[in-house]
Design an enzyme around this catalytic site. Sequence first.
Site, PDB file in Angstrom:
ATOM      1  CG  HIS A   7      -0.300   0.061   2.545  1.00 36.89           C
ATOM      2  ND1 HIS A   7      -0.016  -1.087   3.269  1.00 36.89           N
ATOM      3  CD2 HIS A   7       0.143   1.091   3.318  1.00 36.89           C
ATOM      4  CE1 HIS A   7       0.561  -0.758   4.413  1.00 36.89           C
ATOM      5  NE2 HIS A   7       0.680   0.560   4.469  1.00 36.89           N
ATOM      6  CG  HIS A  79       3.823   4.287   5.663  1.00 35.94           C
ATOM      7  ND1 HIS A  79       2.889   4.777   6.547  1.00 35.94           N
ATOM      8  CD2 HIS A  79       3.394   3.037   5.340  1.00 35.94           C
ATOM      9  CE1 HIS A  79       1.951   3.865   6.763  1.00 35.94           C
ATOM     10  NE2 HIS A  79       2.227   2.802   6.040  1.00 35.94           N
ATOM     11  CD  GLU A 130       3.630  -0.888   7.458  1.00 34.26           C
ATOM     12  OE1 GLU A 130       2.987  -0.150   6.704  1.00 34.26           O
ATOM     13  OE2 GLU A 130       3.132  -1.500   8.422  1.00 34.26           O
TER      14      GLU A 130
END
Lengths: 134, 134
Positions: A7, A79, A130
């Site tokens: 994502h 992020h 991440e």
Amino acid sequence: MIGRLNHVAIAVPDLEASAAQYRDTLGAQVGPPLDQPDHGVTVVFIDLPNTKIELLHPLGDASPVAAFLERNPSGGIHHICYEVDDIGAAAARLRAGGARVLGDGTPRIGAHGKPVLFLHPKDFNGCLIELEQI
Amino acid sequence: MIGRLNHVAIAVPDLEASAAQYRDTLGAQVGPPLDQPDHGVTVVFIDLPNTKIELLHPLGDASPVAAFLERNPSGGIHHICYEVDDIGAAAARLRAGGARVLGDGTPRIGAHGKPVLFLHPKDFNGCLIELEQI
């Protein structure tokens, strides 16, 4: 090592307005707001055919997104998340490569219930990355 | 309206170092640097299983990425690109929704040889959004 882009997370000052914009103006599949109190955010998922966008808005007093929105009042990309098969092996490889893993360096359970870790943006072109074990 | 996430573009101050980092530390499939003089950038494509990352570095004197790197010396996410089926219909829908299309508002040929347009970041949570007709 890294696999799919899981994502892109976008911090937004007005979750309802941003969700409506993605739904109505951009014509995307937009889910309902979901409170994630353990992570200090309310999230709206936007399902694209190959990945997803997560709209993030602060929830509670200790949200990791609040300071970002203070610095970027109109919002911004917070992020990006890459998938990995083995988060422990990923952390070891990253440390060996000189990258800094945020926190105490050990994976924790992320917003999707999977083990995650975050890499220091200064080590990766200003991008907070991440890694999520799938 | 929007379809797949075509790419995430990251502006980087040192293209060789960033490409090596994605290849060696993150273990991704990293292509060679490609000069795109018409667009004022040198690009390295990183192929993920479901989308791609584009590392962008300024090329020439009028690069659209140079000012971004002056504001963000360590780099950062420059834009995200969503695919659309019909760029003309997309532009019309966006204007009707009050979103500002950058430039003169008409699509131009982008870095992949396809018609593209860019949306004003102030209208989209501080994110520069590219739409590309596939």
